[in-house]
Design an enzyme around this catalytic site. Structure first.
Site, PDB file in Angstrom:
ATOM      1  N   LYS A   1     -27.213   4.609 -60.800  1.00  0.00           N
ATOM      2  CA  LYS A   1     -26.644   3.995 -59.540  1.00  0.00           C
ATOM      3  C   LYS A   1     -26.991   4.837 -58.216  1.00  0.00           C
ATOM      4  O   LYS A   1     -26.923   4.458 -57.298  1.00  0.00           O
ATOM      5  CB  LYS A   1     -25.112   3.753 -59.511  1.00  0.00           C
ATOM      6  CG  LYS A   1     -24.682   3.151 -60.845  1.00  0.00           C
ATOM      7  CD  LYS A   1     -23.296   3.041 -60.759  1.00  0.00           C
ATOM      8  CE  LYS A   1     -22.524   2.569 -62.239  1.00  0.00           C
ATOM      9  NZ  LYS A   1     -21.308   2.925 -62.403  1.00  0.00           N
ATOM     10  N   GLY A   2     -27.127   6.018 -58.587  1.00  0.00           N
ATOM     11  CA  GLY A   2     -27.211   7.125 -57.420  1.00  0.00           C
ATOM     12  C   GLY A   2     -28.101   6.882 -56.315  1.00  0.00           C
ATOM     13  O   GLY A   2     -28.135   7.139 -55.282  1.00  0.00           O
TER      14      GLY A   2
ATOM     15  N   GLU B   1     -35.545   8.174 -57.222  1.00  0.00           N
ATOM     16  CA  GLU B   1     -34.689   8.806 -57.786  1.00  0.00           C
ATOM     17  C   GLU B   1     -33.599   9.620 -56.809  1.00  0.00           C
ATOM     18  O   GLU B   1     -34.166  10.165 -55.760  1.00  0.00           O
ATOM     19  CB  GLU B   1     -35.152  10.043 -58.780  1.00  0.00           C
ATOM     20  CG  GLU B   1     -34.765   9.854 -60.283  1.00  0.00           C
ATOM     21  CD  GLU B   1     -33.443  10.030 -60.676  1.00  0.00           C
ATOM     22  OE1 GLU B   1     -32.489   9.537 -59.943  1.00  0.00           O
ATOM     23  OE2 GLU B   1     -32.880  10.090 -61.669  1.00  0.00           O
TER      24      GLU B   1
ATOM     25  N   ASP C   1     -32.448  17.562 -61.499  1.00  0.00           N
ATOM     26  CA  ASP C   1     -31.497  18.732 -61.825  1.00  0.00           C
ATOM     27  C   ASP C   1     -32.536  19.477 -62.750  1.00  0.00           C
ATOM     28  O   ASP C   1     -33.330  20.169 -62.587  1.00  0.00           O
ATOM     29  CB  ASP C   1     -30.281  18.246 -62.091  1.00  0.00           C
ATOM     30  CG  ASP C   1     -29.397  19.400 -62.440  1.00  0.00           C
ATOM     31  OD1 ASP C   1     -28.597  19.819 -61.627  1.00  0.00           O
ATOM     32  OD2 ASP C   1     -29.250  19.889 -63.800  1.00  0.00           O
TER      33      ASP C   1
ATOM     34  N   ASP D   1     -22.540  10.804 -57.230  1.00  0.00           N
ATOM     35  CA  ASP D   1     -21.129  10.863 -57.603  1.00  0.00           C
ATOM     36  C   ASP D   1     -20.787  12.004 -58.494  1.00  0.00           C
ATOM     37  O   ASP D   1     -21.465  12.685 -59.073  1.00  0.00           O
ATOM     38  CB  ASP D   1     -20.986   9.604 -58.519  1.00  0.00           C
ATOM     39  CG  ASP D   1     -21.633   9.914 -60.023  1.00  0.00           C
ATOM     40  OD1 ASP D   1     -23.001  10.013 -59.946  1.00  0.00           O
ATOM     41  OD2 ASP D   1     -20.805   9.740 -60.935  1.00  0.00           O
TER      42      ASP D   1
ATOM     43  N   ARG E   1     -19.685   8.441 -53.987  1.00  0.00           N
ATOM     44  CA  ARG E   1     -21.047   7.897 -53.679  1.00  0.00           C
ATOM     45  C   ARG E   1     -21.199   7.541 -52.064  1.00  0.00           C
ATOM     46  O   ARG E   1     -22.290   7.564 -51.668  1.00  0.00           O
ATOM     47  CB  ARG E   1     -21.370   6.884 -54.381  1.00  0.00           C
ATOM     48  CG  ARG E   1     -21.551   6.918 -55.747  1.00  0.00           C
ATOM     49  CD  ARG E   1     -21.922   5.970 -56.664  1.00  0.00           C
ATOM     50  NE  ARG E   1     -21.779   5.944 -58.059  1.00  0.00           N
ATOM     51  CZ  ARG E   1     -22.777   6.581 -58.951  1.00  0.00           C
ATOM     52  NH1 ARG E   1     -23.666   7.112 -58.708  1.00  0.00           N
ATOM     53  NH2 ARG E   1     -22.285   6.639 -60.265  1.00  0.00           N
TER      54      ARG E   1
END
Ligand code: IMP
Ligand code: MG
Length: 178
Positions: free
Chosen positions: A46-47, A102, A106, A162, A168
């Site tokens: 969802k980010g 995206e 990370d 999040d 968010r």
């Protein structure tokens, strides 16, 4: 919610106005690169939703969007390297010019998995547009064509990112106080 009203919101890593300016720059780059092409943005839920919406608003070329949901984290703050597709694309991407949108890279494991999975469907081209990257953390060799900001090795929240599904909605990117 301003920084300081919540104990978990730490140092601001990218202010709202810098986000907005950089997203416009990225949109200009993508628009120049995809003129006359068949651009399909793939947003990773969802980010990346917030980034996608702002980016797409500033694109000046025809484009479509589709969504994918994958899980790599649960509620922890480190990638497991195990990626599961929770929701697959509606669109067939064969022969199309695909850009994966995206929120953050990370370890890079999630994106590596996605790139391999989508490449196997034979898009004409496949690129990545990531808002944030943690260069000190990336473990795999990834071709990320568009990157918004490099950030330090901190757990980031806000602008779509999040921690256990919260934060968010922050209009900036901050470090989580741990
Ligand atoms: P990776 O597989 O280690 O590159 O992790 C990628 C995914 O983990 C991203 O799509 C995010 O959903 C999540 N993630 C990684 N780092 C952070 C962070 O600092 N804050 C919030 N989510 C993160
Ligand atoms: Mg996530």
């Amino acid at each position: 919610m301003a920084s300081g009203e919540d104990d978990a919101i730490g140092e601001v890593l990218v202010e709202a106005d810098r986000l907005a300016a950089r997203v416009r720059e990225l949109a200009a780059e993508v628009s120049a690169d995809y003129r006359g092409r068949d651009l399909l943005l793939i947003c990773v839920l969802k980010g990346a939703v917030f980034f996608l919406a702002d980016l797409m608003r500033h694109l000046t070329v025809p484009c479509e969007v589709d969504f994918m949901a994958i899980s790599s984290y649960g509620s922890a703050t480190r990638s497991s390297g195990v990626v599961r597709i929770l929701k697959d694309l509606d669109a067939v991407i064969e022969g199309r010019d695909v850009v994966i949108v995206e929120d953050i890279v990370d370890s890079g494991l999630t994106l590596q998995y996605l790139q391999r999975n989508l490449a196997a469907r034979h898009p004409r081209t496949l690129e990545v547009c990531a808002l944030l990257i943690k260069p000190d953390r990336v473990k795999v060799d990834l071709a990320t064509r568009y990157v918004g900001f490099e950030i330090p090795d901190r757990f980031a929240i806000g602008y779509g990112l999040d921690y256990a599904e919260r934060y968010r909605n922050l209009p900036y990117v901050a470090a989580l106080k741990q």
